[in-house]
Every structure is written in structure tokens, then in C-alpha cells.
Write a protein that holds these residues in place. Structure first.
Motif, PDB file in Angstrom:
ATOM      1  N   ASP A   1     -67.907 -59.323 -59.394  1.00 28.50           N
ATOM      2  CA  ASP A   1     -66.757 -58.797 -58.835  1.00 28.50           C
ATOM      3  C   ASP A   1     -66.059 -59.739 -58.273  1.00 28.50           C
ATOM      4  OD1 ASP A   1     -65.755 -57.661 -56.050  1.00 28.50           O
ATOM      5  OD2 ASP A   1     -66.886 -56.120 -56.760  1.00 28.50           O
ATOM      6  N   LYS A   2     -64.602 -59.435 -58.399  1.00 33.91           N
ATOM      7  CA  LYS A   2     -63.380 -60.369 -58.066  1.00 33.91           C
ATOM      8  C   LYS A   2     -63.597 -60.736 -56.562  1.00 33.91           C
ATOM      9  CE  LYS A   2     -58.652 -61.510 -58.977  1.00 33.91           C
ATOM     10  NZ  LYS A   2     -57.459 -60.918 -59.377  1.00 33.91           N
ATOM     11  N   VAL A   3     -63.970 -59.633 -55.769  1.00 37.13           N
ATOM     12  CA  VAL A   3     -63.714 -59.704 -54.374  1.00 37.13           C
ATOM     13  C   VAL A   3     -65.077 -60.451 -53.876  1.00 37.13           C
ATOM     14  CG1 VAL A   3     -63.491 -58.692 -52.095  1.00 37.13           C
ATOM     15  CG2 VAL A   3     -62.238 -58.109 -53.987  1.00 37.13           C
ATOM     16  N   THR A   4     -66.153 -59.800 -53.970  1.00 34.65           N
ATOM     17  CA  THR A   4     -67.416 -60.479 -53.560  1.00 34.65           C
ATOM     18  C   THR A   4     -68.172 -61.396 -54.234  1.00 34.65           C
ATOM     19  OG1 THR A   4     -68.964 -58.729 -54.606  1.00 34.65           O
ATOM     20  CG2 THR A   4     -67.878 -58.023 -52.692  1.00 34.65           C
TER      21      THR A   4
ATOM     22  N   GLU B   1     -69.889 -55.920 -47.273  1.00 36.05           N
ATOM     23  CA  GLU B   1     -68.424 -55.671 -47.470  1.00 36.05           C
ATOM     24  C   GLU B   1     -67.538 -55.346 -46.459  1.00 36.05           C
ATOM     25  OE1 GLU B   1     -68.037 -53.841 -51.224  1.00 36.05           O
ATOM     26  OE2 GLU B   1     -69.970 -54.834 -52.243  1.00 36.05           O
TER      27      GLU B   1
ATOM     28  N   GLN C   1     -65.435 -66.470 -52.457  1.00 37.44           N
ATOM     29  CA  GLN C   1     -64.090 -66.575 -51.817  1.00 37.44           C
ATOM     30  C   GLN C   1     -63.498 -67.891 -51.860  1.00 37.44           C
ATOM     31  OE1 GLN C   1     -63.541 -63.752 -48.758  1.00 37.44           O
ATOM     32  NE2 GLN C   1     -63.670 -61.913 -50.530  1.00 37.44           N
TER      33      GLN C   1
ATOM     34  N   SER D   1     -60.762 -69.341 -54.293  1.00 40.17           N
ATOM     35  CA  SER D   1     -59.367 -69.828 -53.707  1.00 40.17           C
ATOM     36  C   SER D   1     -59.005 -71.252 -54.015  1.00 40.17           C
ATOM     37  CB  SER D   1     -59.501 -69.841 -52.063  1.00 40.17           C
ATOM     38  OG  SER D   1     -60.178 -70.565 -51.502  1.00 40.17           O
TER      39      SER D   1
ATOM     40  N   GLU E   1     -65.089 -59.801 -42.858  1.00 37.94           N
ATOM     41  CA  GLU E   1     -63.780 -60.267 -42.190  1.00 37.94           C
ATOM     42  C   GLU E   1     -64.390 -60.723 -40.720  1.00 37.94           C
ATOM     43  OE1 GLU E   1     -61.166 -61.358 -43.536  1.00 37.94           O
ATOM     44  OE2 GLU E   1     -61.619 -60.289 -45.369  1.00 37.94           O
TER      45      GLU E   1
ATOM     46  N   ARG F   1     -64.409 -51.656 -59.969  1.00 34.62           N
ATOM     47  CA  ARG F   1     -64.060 -52.957 -59.421  1.00 34.62           C
ATOM     48  C   ARG F   1     -63.400 -53.671 -60.335  1.00 34.62           C
ATOM     49  NH1 ARG F   1     -69.865 -54.667 -56.565  1.00 34.62           N
ATOM     50  NH2 ARG F   1     -70.498 -52.679 -55.269  1.00 34.62           N
ATOM     51  N   CYS F   2     -62.616 -54.644 -59.743  1.00 36.54           N
ATOM     52  CA  CYS F   2     -62.248 -55.518 -60.629  1.00 36.54           C
ATOM     53  C   CYS F   2     -63.033 -56.712 -60.976  1.00 36.54           C
ATOM     54  CB  CYS F   2     -60.688 -56.190 -59.928  1.00 36.54           C
ATOM     55  SG  CYS F   2     -59.876 -57.176 -60.974  1.00 36.54           S
TER      56      CYS F   2
END
Length: 171
Positions: free
Chosen positions: A74-77, A131, A165, A169, A135, A35-36
Motif C-alpha cells: 500500500d503506497k500510504v501505509t 490508519e 513513510q 520519503s 497523524e 488503494r494505490c
């Protein structure tokens, strides 16, 4: 009547902030995950300061100080990653004796591998499912026919992802 167990806040969460130090620490962070991962330095007020994102397999040399904590997400979660099975990295001064002069110590750069947290199968499944549905989770969550405790845990993870997130942002 069911009793609800309430866990006290983690002591680290209350004091997780950089403290004054002149003792340097030289590290080489390596992202050993797929992961990033975002690297955060915890500032003197306990705020997460984004330092850099590391792609899977990437590494970065950082000069920091003892008593300056780092966390990895984790960059996304926003899920916390670990170093040596801990979710906070506290730098140490890594030194070896000078071969030419045994009375002197030489600092060296320490390899620090960032890895996934060790989780139970239940936790792993909840994170993976969260995950996948993130959305559309507002529509999906209400329709799920699962035990209430599992639904609550899933909601908790989804809220953490959502907060991360929003925070990411804003930067």
C-alpha cells in the motif's frame, strides 16, 4: 509468570532476493484493490527497488525473470498486498504449445491480480484504526483504555506505517 511466544523469522525474509536466471517471464500486474499500490522488485542484495505505483484498477506489462521476486505495498501505509493469497510473487514461465508446430512452445503474458491480504476481523480493525489515528497517534495511543496486547499490536502496526513513510520519503 507469563511466557512470551517468540516466532522465528520467516525463512523467506532471509533469502528474499533475486537470483540469476535467463528464463524470462512476461506478466501483466493488475491492481484489483481500491488503494494505490507500489510494485517492488527485490534486487540481488534483497533490497526493495520501487518499480512503479499502480492506481486502483490500473495494470502494467512487465518483462521479468523466473527467480526474481516481487512484492506489493500500500503506497500510504506500506501494508503488504498479496497475489494468490501470498505476499511474495515469484514469476513463472507461462507457455503453451504452438498450434502450427506441436514441438514448439510459445511464451505468453500471464495476468497477475494484486489483492488485499485476507485478514482476521481483529487485524482488519487494528489496521483501519491505525490508519485513522496515524497523524496523532502519539497523543491518542497513551489515552486509549484497551487491553495491553491490543495496544502492543496497534503500536506494531503504527511503527510499520511510520517506517514505510520514512522510507518512502527518502526516495
Amino acid at each position: 509468570m507469563a511466557l512470551e511466544a517468540v516466532s522465528p523469522p520467516e525463512p523467506q525474509a532471509l533469502v528474499l532476493a533475486a537470483q540469476y536466471s535467463v528464463e524470462k517471464s512476461f506478466v501483466f500486474f493488475v491492481n484489483s484493490t481500491t488503494r494505490c499500490v507500489n510494485l517492488y522488485w527485490m534486487d540481488f542484495n534483497g533490497r526493495q527497488e520501487l518499480f512503479q505505483a499502480l492506481k486502483p484498477g490500473a495494470g502494467i506489462k512487465i518483462n521479468t525473470y523466473v527467480k526474481h521476486p516481487w512484492i506489493f505495498r500500500d503506497k500510504v501505509t506500506g501494508e503488504r498486498m498479496h497475489v494468490k493469497n501470498k505476499d511474495v510473487f515469484w514469476p513463472q514461465n507461462s507457455r503453451i504449445r504452438d498450434a502450427a508446430n506441436n514441438a514448439l512452445w510459445i511464451s505468453f503474458r500471464k495476468l497477475v491480480a494484486i489483492h488485499l491480504p485476507i485478514r482476521s476481523l481483529r487485524s482488519k480493525c487494528l489496521w483501519t484504526y491505525a490508519e485513522q489515528i496515524f497523524e496523532n497517534h502519539t497523543e491518542i495511543l497513551d489515552k486509549l483504555i484497551i487491553p495491553q496486547t491490543v495496544k502492543c499490536d496497534l503500536k506494531h502496526i503504527l511503527v510499520m506505517i511510520e517506517k514505510h513513510q520514512k522510507y518512502a520519503s527518502m526516495r
